[in-house]
Write a protein that holds these residues in place. Structure first.
Motif, PDB file in Angstrom:
ATOM      1  N   VAL A 183     -10.137-102.724 -39.437  1.00  0.00           N
ATOM      2  CA  VAL A 183      -9.381-102.169 -40.555  1.00  0.00           C
ATOM      3  C   VAL A 183      -8.242-103.102 -40.950  1.00  0.00           C
ATOM      4  CG1 VAL A 183      -7.908-100.255 -41.288  1.00  0.00           C
ATOM      5  CG2 VAL A 183     -10.023 -99.785 -40.043  1.00  0.00           C
ATOM      6  N   THR A 184      -7.583-103.668 -39.958  1.00  0.00           N
ATOM      7  CA  THR A 184      -6.503-104.609 -40.241  1.00  0.00           C
ATOM      8  C   THR A 184      -7.028-105.830 -40.983  1.00  0.00           C
ATOM      9  OG1 THR A 184      -5.252-103.882 -38.306  1.00  0.00           O
ATOM     10  CG2 THR A 184      -4.722-106.058 -39.188  1.00  0.00           C
ATOM     11  N   ALA A 185      -8.201-106.319 -40.583  1.00  0.00           N
ATOM     12  CA  ALA A 185      -8.795-107.470 -41.250  1.00  0.00           C
ATOM     13  C   ALA A 185      -9.042-107.187 -42.727  1.00  0.00           C
ATOM     14  CB  ALA A 185     -10.092-107.858 -40.558  1.00  0.00           C
ATOM     15  N   GLY A 186      -9.566-106.002 -43.027  1.00  0.00           N
ATOM     16  CA  GLY A 186      -9.854-105.655 -44.415  1.00  0.00           C
ATOM     17  C   GLY A 186      -8.608-105.470 -45.249  1.00  0.00           C
ATOM     18  N   ILE A 187      -7.634-104.748 -44.707  1.00  0.00           N
ATOM     19  CA  ILE A 187      -6.391-104.521 -45.439  1.00  0.00           C
ATOM     20  C   ILE A 187      -5.691-105.848 -45.717  1.00  0.00           C
ATOM     21  CG2 ILE A 187      -4.062-103.556 -45.254  1.00  0.00           C
ATOM     22  CD1 ILE A 187      -5.281-101.206 -43.726  1.00  0.00           C
ATOM     23  N   GLY A 188      -5.594-106.684 -44.704  1.00  0.00           N
ATOM     24  CA  GLY A 188      -4.904-107.954 -44.863  1.00  0.00           C
ATOM     25  C   GLY A 188      -5.598-108.900 -45.829  1.00  0.00           C
ATOM     26  N   ALA A 189      -6.938-108.858 -45.851  1.00  0.00           N
ATOM     27  CA  ALA A 189      -7.673-109.726 -46.771  1.00  0.00           C
ATOM     28  C   ALA A 189      -7.305-109.417 -48.216  1.00  0.00           C
ATOM     29  CB  ALA A 189      -9.174-109.559 -46.557  1.00  0.00           C
ATOM     30  N   ARG A 191      -4.383-107.595 -49.196  1.00  0.00           N
ATOM     31  CA  ARG A 191      -2.946-107.704 -49.416  1.00  0.00           C
ATOM     32  C   ARG A 191      -2.437-109.133 -49.302  1.00  0.00           C
ATOM     33  NH1 ARG A 191      -0.172-102.824 -45.842  1.00  0.00           N
ATOM     34  NH2 ARG A 191      -1.128-101.038 -46.927  1.00  0.00           N
ATOM     35  N   ARG A 192      -2.837-109.813 -48.247  1.00  0.00           N
ATOM     36  CA  ARG A 192      -2.217-111.094 -47.918  1.00  0.00           C
ATOM     37  C   ARG A 192      -3.001-112.302 -48.400  1.00  0.00           C
ATOM     38  NH1 ARG A 192       1.617-111.281 -42.821  1.00  0.00           N
ATOM     39  NH2 ARG A 192       2.863-109.488 -43.411  1.00  0.00           N
ATOM     40  N   ILE A 193      -4.310-112.241 -48.301  1.00  0.00           N
ATOM     41  CA  ILE A 193      -5.108-113.407 -48.659  1.00  0.00           C
ATOM     42  C   ILE A 193      -5.395-113.415 -50.163  1.00  0.00           C
ATOM     43  CG2 ILE A 193      -7.143-114.763 -48.117  1.00  0.00           C
ATOM     44  CD1 ILE A 193      -5.154-114.292 -45.779  1.00  0.00           C
ATOM     45  N   MET A 320     -12.960-120.985 -51.984  1.00  0.00           N
ATOM     46  CA  MET A 320     -13.397-120.141 -50.870  1.00  0.00           C
ATOM     47  C   MET A 320     -12.367-120.241 -49.760  1.00  0.00           C
ATOM     48  SD  MET A 320     -16.939-120.277 -48.619  1.00  0.00           S
ATOM     49  CE  MET A 320     -17.971-119.530 -49.891  1.00  0.00           C
ATOM     50  N   LYS A 321     -11.965-119.092 -49.251  1.00  0.00           N
ATOM     51  CA  LYS A 321     -10.994-119.026 -48.162  1.00  0.00           C
ATOM     52  C   LYS A 321     -11.572-118.232 -46.997  1.00  0.00           C
ATOM     53  CE  LYS A 321      -6.883-118.888 -51.165  1.00  0.00           C
ATOM     54  NZ  LYS A 321      -5.654-118.099 -51.487  1.00  0.00           N
ATOM     55  N   GLY A 322     -11.150-118.580 -45.822  1.00  0.00           N
ATOM     56  CA  GLY A 322     -11.482-117.775 -44.660  1.00  0.00           C
ATOM     57  C   GLY A 322     -10.240-117.056 -44.164  1.00  0.00           C
ATOM     58  N   THR A 323     -10.446-115.970 -43.446  1.00  0.00           N
ATOM     59  CA  THR A 323      -9.303-115.254 -42.893  1.00  0.00           C
ATOM     60  C   THR A 323      -9.652-114.655 -41.540  1.00  0.00           C
ATOM     61  OG1 THR A 323      -7.768-113.388 -43.201  1.00  0.00           O
ATOM     62  CG2 THR A 323      -9.937-113.171 -44.198  1.00  0.00           C
ATOM     63  N   TYR A 328      -2.625-111.386 -40.603  1.00  0.00           N
ATOM     64  CA  TYR A 328      -1.477-110.766 -39.930  1.00  0.00           C
ATOM     65  C   TYR A 328      -1.170-111.479 -38.612  1.00  0.00           C
ATOM     66  CZ  TYR A 328      -1.502-106.743 -43.094  1.00  0.00           C
ATOM     67  OH  TYR A 328      -1.409-105.937 -44.198  1.00  0.00           O
ATOM     68  N   LYS A 329       0.104-111.794 -38.406  1.00  0.00           N
ATOM     69  CA  LYS A 329       0.561-112.286 -37.108  1.00  0.00           C
ATOM     70  C   LYS A 329       0.695-111.070 -36.201  1.00  0.00           C
ATOM     71  CE  LYS A 329       3.244-116.164 -39.034  1.00  0.00           C
ATOM     72  NZ  LYS A 329       2.562-117.303 -38.412  1.00  0.00           N
ATOM     73  N   PRO A 330       0.002-111.063 -35.059  1.00  0.00           N
ATOM     74  CA  PRO A 330      -0.082-109.813 -34.288  1.00  0.00           C
ATOM     75  C   PRO A 330       1.258-109.222 -33.850  1.00  0.00           C
ATOM     76  CG  PRO A 330      -1.159-111.637 -33.142  1.00  0.00           C
ATOM     77  CD  PRO A 330      -0.824-112.125 -34.503  1.00  0.00           C
TER      78      PRO A 330
END
Length: 385
Positions: A183-189, A191-193, A320-323, A328-330
């Motif tokens: 879930v964090t991966a999806g939200i951050g992609a 919001r942040r990426i 193209m970007k990877g994440t 997020y920094k843990p």
């Protein structure tokens, strides 16, 4: 509030764990021995762990050369049982999330706001199955058992300090365990990426937990069109529930899905999110983007492979970007994300489709392999159906 037993501190603990003795082999729930933590290590009593497709990928992919027996699992929550020498901001009883990528707060990556990578404690350092001293903290009758990331398919696990995030003890551990990965991966992609703006159009390839968390966050941020792509036809209704406006199963189309998406959007989407981990799907996602500014963001975990994309598309502005972990920094960012959840800025409950006792881990993997669940949360010390 749950507590830990002080009488275990400094001693070897025998507890239940699900041990994979061979690739694709049945998980054996059995007694394992867990050593006390050494310097800068934390022993955690895992209360809840959920299943992620990364566990499935590495468990079933023999070509990766992982050593067995092995204890998988990495998306979890628990309580600190004891800490090793040198740790002064964690103590027994603290509630924590073990995460799969670390943060030393000292290297050039940790000092940069542009990335959440860490040169000292990345995911690569966890792939060998042993600790930095070349040993495991797990054993079965004296035989070493390899780890995988946090090895949370064990009632107790030992994790290096940079991979342990202290969280608000009010947060329900059976829910926020999902913030340890998907879930964090999806939200951050989003919001942040992507830094997705209102009115943007997106396509999401793969509507599992990660993909649907992208969908939900994009909806919250005002995306005007959210296209879901999945070969599982059952994902149409599920995607609609989370906010998908248009759904396509590539197997049921008479032309490539990227052409359909371009026709639908008048040239392509602003953002494409690849949540499968397949190089061909990555190329398709890239081809679905708008010339000039279209951005493809890769979240899916893939083995060693090469993505083929036309250079002309790069020259005309697509990228193209990877994440990893949504950027997020843990230790720096995740405690605040937990607080946002507590303030109902977003939900995680809707991604939990099954709750099972830990003893039924093999049933949970069958659900995952069949595509019949999003997240199944395994409970160690609670009676669930």
């Amino acid at each position: 509030m749950e507590t830990v037993e002080e009488i275990t501190v400094g001693k070897v603990i025998t507890c239940k764990a699900a041990v994979a003795w061979e690739p694709k082999g049945k998980f054996i729930v059995q007694d394992v021995q867990v050593d006390p933590p050494l310097a800068m290590e934390v022993r955690i009593k895992v209360t809840h762990t959920s299943l992620c497709r990364s566990d499935l990928f590495f468990w079933t992919n023999e070509a990766l050369g992982h050593t067995f027996p092995r204890i998988f699992g990495h998306e979890a929550a628990g309580i600190v049982e004891s800490v090793g020498e040198g740790i002064d901001d964690l103590k027994p009883g603290d509630h924590v999330l073990p995460v799969f990528t670390g943060e030393c707060k000292e290297c050039k990556y940790c000092a940069s706001p542009k990335t959440n990578l860490c040169s000292k404690f990345g995911t690569e350092s966890l792939a060998t199955g042993m600790k930095g001293d070349g040993k495991s903290r797990f054993s079965v009758n004296g035989k070493p058992v390899s780890r995988f990331l946090g090895s949370t398919f064990s009632e107790y696990t030992v994790v290096e300090y940079p991979y342990v995030v202290k969280i608000n003890p009010v947060a329900p551990l059976d829910k926020v365990c999902l913030l340890g990965c998907g879930v964090t991966a999806g939200i951050g992609a989003v919001r942040r990426i992507a830094q997705l703006e209102p009115g943007a159009t997106i396509a999401v390839f793969g509507l599992g937990t990660v993909g649907l968390s992208v969908v939900k966050e994009a909806q919250r941020r005002g995306a005007s069109r959210i296209i879901g792509v999945d070969i599982n036809i059952n994902k149409a209704a599920e995607g609609n529930f989370f906010g998908v406006t248009d759904f396509f199963n590539p197997d049921n189309l008479d032309k490539p899905v990227e052409e359909v998406i371009k026709e639908l959007t008048g040239g392509g989407v602003d953002y494409a999110f690849e949540c499968v981990g397949n190089p061909k799907v990555m190329a398709t996602a890239f081809a679905s983007c708008q010339d000039g500014w279209g951005t493809t963001i890769v979240l899916g975990v893939a083995g060693p492979a090469t993505v083929s994309i036309p250079t002309r598309s790069l020259l005309t502005g697509r990228c193209m970007k990877g994440t990893l972990y949504g950027g997020y920094k843990p230790k720096t960012d995740v405690p605040a994300l937990v607080e946002q959840y507590l303030h109902k800025d977003f939900d995680v409950e809707e991604f939990i489709t099954h709750n099972l006792p830990f003893s039924r881990i093999n049933d949970a993997f069958k659900l995952l392999q069949a595509g019949e669940c999003l997240r199944t949360v395994l409970h160690y010390n609670e009676t669930v159906n």
